[in-house]
Design an enzyme around this catalytic site. Structure first.
Site, PDB file in Angstrom:
ATOM      1  CG  LEU A   1      -1.982  -1.168   1.196  1.00  0.00           C
ATOM      2  CD1 LEU A   1      -2.871  -1.082   2.459  1.00  0.00           C
ATOM      3  CD2 LEU A   1      -2.873  -1.167  -0.052  1.00  0.00           C
TER       4      LEU A   1
ATOM      5  CG  PHE B   1       4.756  -0.985 -25.818  1.00  0.00           C
ATOM      6  CD1 PHE B   1       4.882  -2.366 -25.645  1.00  0.00           C
ATOM      7  CD2 PHE B   1       5.714  -0.340 -26.574  1.00  0.00           C
ATOM      8  CE1 PHE B   1       5.926  -3.085 -26.239  1.00  0.00           C
ATOM      9  CE2 PHE B   1       6.763  -1.051 -27.181  1.00  0.00           C
ATOM     10  CZ  PHE B   1       6.861  -2.410 -27.003  1.00  0.00           C
TER      11      PHE B   1
ATOM     12  CE1 TYR C   1      10.266   1.516 -15.417  1.00  0.00           C
ATOM     13  CE2 TYR C   1       9.723   0.557 -13.278  1.00  0.00           C
ATOM     14  CZ  TYR C   1       9.467   0.715 -14.625  1.00  0.00           C
ATOM     15  OH  TYR C   1       8.400   0.050 -15.194  1.00  0.00           O
TER      16      TYR C   1
ATOM     17  CG  ASN D   1       2.352   4.381  -6.051  1.00  0.00           C
ATOM     18  OD1 ASN D   1       1.908   5.500  -5.776  1.00  0.00           O
ATOM     19  ND2 ASN D   1       2.667   4.016  -7.276  1.00  0.00           N
TER      20      ASN D   1
ATOM     21  CE  LYS E   1       9.297  -3.146 -13.943  1.00  0.00           C
ATOM     22  NZ  LYS E   1       8.416  -4.054 -13.165  1.00  0.00           N
TER      23      LYS E   1
ATOM     24  CB  SER F   1       8.827  -1.586 -18.661  1.00  0.00           C
ATOM     25  OG  SER F   1       8.839  -0.344 -19.313  1.00  0.00           O
TER      26      SER F   1
HETATM   27  C1  WQD Z   1       4.452   9.898 -22.730  1.00  0.00           C
HETATM   28  C2  WQD Z   1       4.779  11.067 -23.634  1.00  0.00           C
HETATM   29  C3  WQD Z   1       6.328  12.635 -22.684  1.00  0.00           C
HETATM   30  C4  WQD Z   1       3.791  14.168 -19.507  1.00  0.00           C
HETATM   31  C5  WQD Z   1       6.181   5.716 -18.913  1.00  0.00           C
HETATM   32  C6  WQD Z   1       7.208   5.188 -18.007  1.00  0.00           C
HETATM   33  C7  WQD Z   1       7.717   3.891 -18.525  1.00  0.00           C
HETATM   34  C8  WQD Z   1       6.567   2.945 -18.751  1.00  0.00           C
HETATM   35  C9  WQD Z   1       5.518   3.566 -19.639  1.00  0.00           C
HETATM   36  C10 WQD Z   1       6.361   1.442 -16.902  1.00  0.00           C
HETATM   37  C11 WQD Z   1       6.258  11.429 -23.608  1.00  0.00           C
HETATM   38  C12 WQD Z   1       4.965  13.279 -22.922  1.00  0.00           C
HETATM   39  C13 WQD Z   1       4.257  13.431 -20.578  1.00  0.00           C
HETATM   40  C14 WQD Z   1       3.582  15.568 -19.652  1.00  0.00           C
HETATM   41  C15 WQD Z   1       4.296  15.412 -21.927  1.00  0.00           C
HETATM   42  N1  WQD Z   1       5.989   2.568 -17.517  1.00  0.00           N
HETATM   43  N2  WQD Z   1       4.494  14.052 -21.769  1.00  0.00           N
HETATM   44  N3  WQD Z   1       3.835  16.141 -20.866  1.00  0.00           N
HETATM   45  O1  WQD Z   1       7.567   8.218 -20.312  1.00  0.00           O
HETATM   46  O2  WQD Z   1       6.559   7.104 -22.372  1.00  0.00           O
HETATM   47  O3  WQD Z   1       6.669   5.922 -20.216  1.00  0.00           O
HETATM   48  O4  WQD Z   1       5.120   4.803 -19.009  1.00  0.00           O
HETATM   49  O5  WQD Z   1       7.134   0.645 -17.235  1.00  0.00           O
HETATM   50  O6  WQD Z   1       8.629   3.373 -17.597  1.00  0.00           O
HETATM   51  O7  WQD Z   1       8.252   6.127 -18.001  1.00  0.00           O
HETATM   52  O8  WQD Z   1       5.055   7.832 -20.510  1.00  0.00           O
HETATM   53  O9  WQD Z   1       3.101   9.267 -20.106  1.00  0.00           O
HETATM   54  O10 WQD Z   1       5.316   9.881 -19.007  1.00  0.00           O
HETATM   55  O11 WQD Z   1       5.035  10.187 -21.459  1.00  0.00           O
HETATM   56  O12 WQD Z   1       4.523  15.958 -23.021  1.00  0.00           O
HETATM   57  O13 WQD Z   1       3.173  16.308 -18.699  1.00  0.00           O
HETATM   58  O14 WQD Z   1       4.080  12.218 -23.151  1.00  0.00           O
HETATM   59  O15 WQD Z   1       7.376  13.521 -23.033  1.00  0.00           O
HETATM   60  O16 WQD Z   1       6.641  11.843 -24.890  1.00  0.00           O
HETATM   61  P1  WQD Z   1       6.547   7.338 -20.909  1.00  0.00           P
HETATM   62  P2  WQD Z   1       4.592   9.330 -20.175  1.00  0.00           P
END
Ligand code: WQD
Length: 343
Positions: free
Chosen positions: A35, A179, A151, A37, A155, A126
């Site tokens: 718990l 993804f 992180y 998160n 993985k 991931s």
């Molecule tokens: C997506 C796109 C940002 C926020 C994450 C985790 C990764 C995996 C998948 C677990 C990017 C852009 C984001 C914002 C933005 N999780 N963005 N403004 O980083 O692809 O992956 O989820 O394994 O480990 O890091 O996802 O949603 O953070 O970003 O422009 O305020 O949206 O630059 O291009 P990400 P995200």
């Protein structure tokens, strides 16, 4: 006789949606979560959705003694291991926390599976393991790149540990490389609950639409993509949850004692940041206040999956459209905000 599935991290975003799908597929679900998160109320919501209350045990899986007691008290046929810390930036600031929690947790789970003769494991991995991919879309054979953060490294190391274990013991392991999971269950009773300021795109969009955030920053519009913003393979969390049910069937049906298999769990359809914003605006009729900002360190320009292997071997394919994903996320945001309205 119903099989008993231990879902570690089962009150989290993906774990809770998977617990729902497992119950609806006829499994008994035991949730183990610390718990740190997520909230215990998620167990009530899972019961409200399915009509069946999963068993819940609060436990820190990085503690070997507590993990042993967990396995002693329950009869378990398979484990789906979600429990991990998942924030890229937090892992850069606190690498020891991530290596201890994520790796010790896995090692304790594997030790108890060995002690109690449990052979079936589905592991939550991931697409971050691909880093800046050499080829797109990525297949499961696309070379793994050096991790860009602790992180992602946890993985990669976890996948290697699992591979070694399947070679030297009766353990069978299926690795699912997610993804970008987004959206929420159609009931809007469970969904993504960001810790503090949302790191991920869609929760930031929905909080901006709700007036919780003033303005969304688009991190970079000078990438080599159709509109200059990053491309990602967004997948509905319910589709992702269903892939775990498919992976369990694959494990139970497969008698190969050294089974170790990896699957990309994506749609195969890349969308840009602006595509997601536009989809949200057209589905909800709301305008999102956003501005272009500098690139976010650590972001890859583009990545999306070739999901053929999961389609062929797991008989699993993502069903939801981007519009359905953003619509479900908005419904969840409205429900969550209403539930947490200050009196
Ligand atoms: C997506 C796109 C940002 C926020 C994450 C985790 C990764 C995996 C998948 C677990 C990017 C852009 C984001 C914002 C933005 N999780 N963005 N403004 O980083 O692809 O992956 O989820 O394994 O480990 O890091 O996802 O949603 O953070 O970003 O422009 O305020 O949206 O630059 O291009 P990400 P995200």
């Amino acid at each position: 006789m119903k099989k008993n599935i231990l879902v570690t991290g089962g009150t989290g975003f993906i774990g809770s949606h998977t617990s729902v799908e497992l119950i609806e597929a006829g499994y008994n679900v035991l949730i183990a979560d610390d718990l740190s998160n997520s909230d215990i109320s998620v167990v009530d919501k899972i019961e409200q959705i399915t009509g069946i209350r999963p068993t819940f045990v609060k436990v820190d899986l990085s503690n070997a003694e507590l993990t042993h007691r967990l396995f002693e008290q329950e009869q378990i046929d398979a484990v789906i291991h979600f429990a991990a810390k998942i924030y890229v930036d937090e892992s850069v600031r606190q690498p020891l926390l991530y290596y201890k929690n994520n790796l010790c947790g896995l090692l304790n789970i594997l030790q108890e599976m060995k002690n109690f003769g449990i052979k079936n494991l589905v592991f939550s991995s991931s697409c971050t393991v691909y880093g800046v991919a050499d080829q797109l879309p990525v297949t499961e054979q696309t070379p793994i790149k050096p991790a860009t953060c602790p992180y992602g490294n946890t993985k990669q190391i976890s996948e290697e540990i699992l591979h070694d274990m399947t070679l030297s013991s009766p353990l069978k392991a299926v690795i699912l490389r997610y993804f970008n999971p987004i959206g929420a269950h159609s009931s809007a009773l469970i969904g993504e609950v960001p810790k503090g300021v949302p790191q991920h795109l869609l929760p930031y969009i929905t909080q901006t639409a709700m007036g919780i955030r003033e303005c969304l920053q688009v991190f970079g519009n000078d990438y080599q993509t159709k509109d200059g913003t990053c491309l990602r393979d967004y997948i509905h969390v319910v589709d992702l949850a269903k892939s775990h049910v498919a992976a369990l069937s694959y494990l139970f049906d497969n008698q190969d004692n050294n089974l170790f298999d990896v699957f990309n769990i994506g749609t195969g359809e890349p969308y840009s940041v602006l595509d997601v914003i536009n989809a949200f605006e057209s589905v909800t009729g709301l305008k999102i206040n956003y501005k272009m900002a500098t690139r976010r360190p650590g972001d890859v320009e583009k990545i999306w999956a070739n999901p053929t292997k999961a389609q062929q071997i797991l008989n699993w394919k993502a069903q939801h459209t981007l519009s359905q994903m953003v619509e479900s996320a908005w419904k969840w945001q409205q429900y969550f905000s209403n539930q947490n309205k200050k009196p």
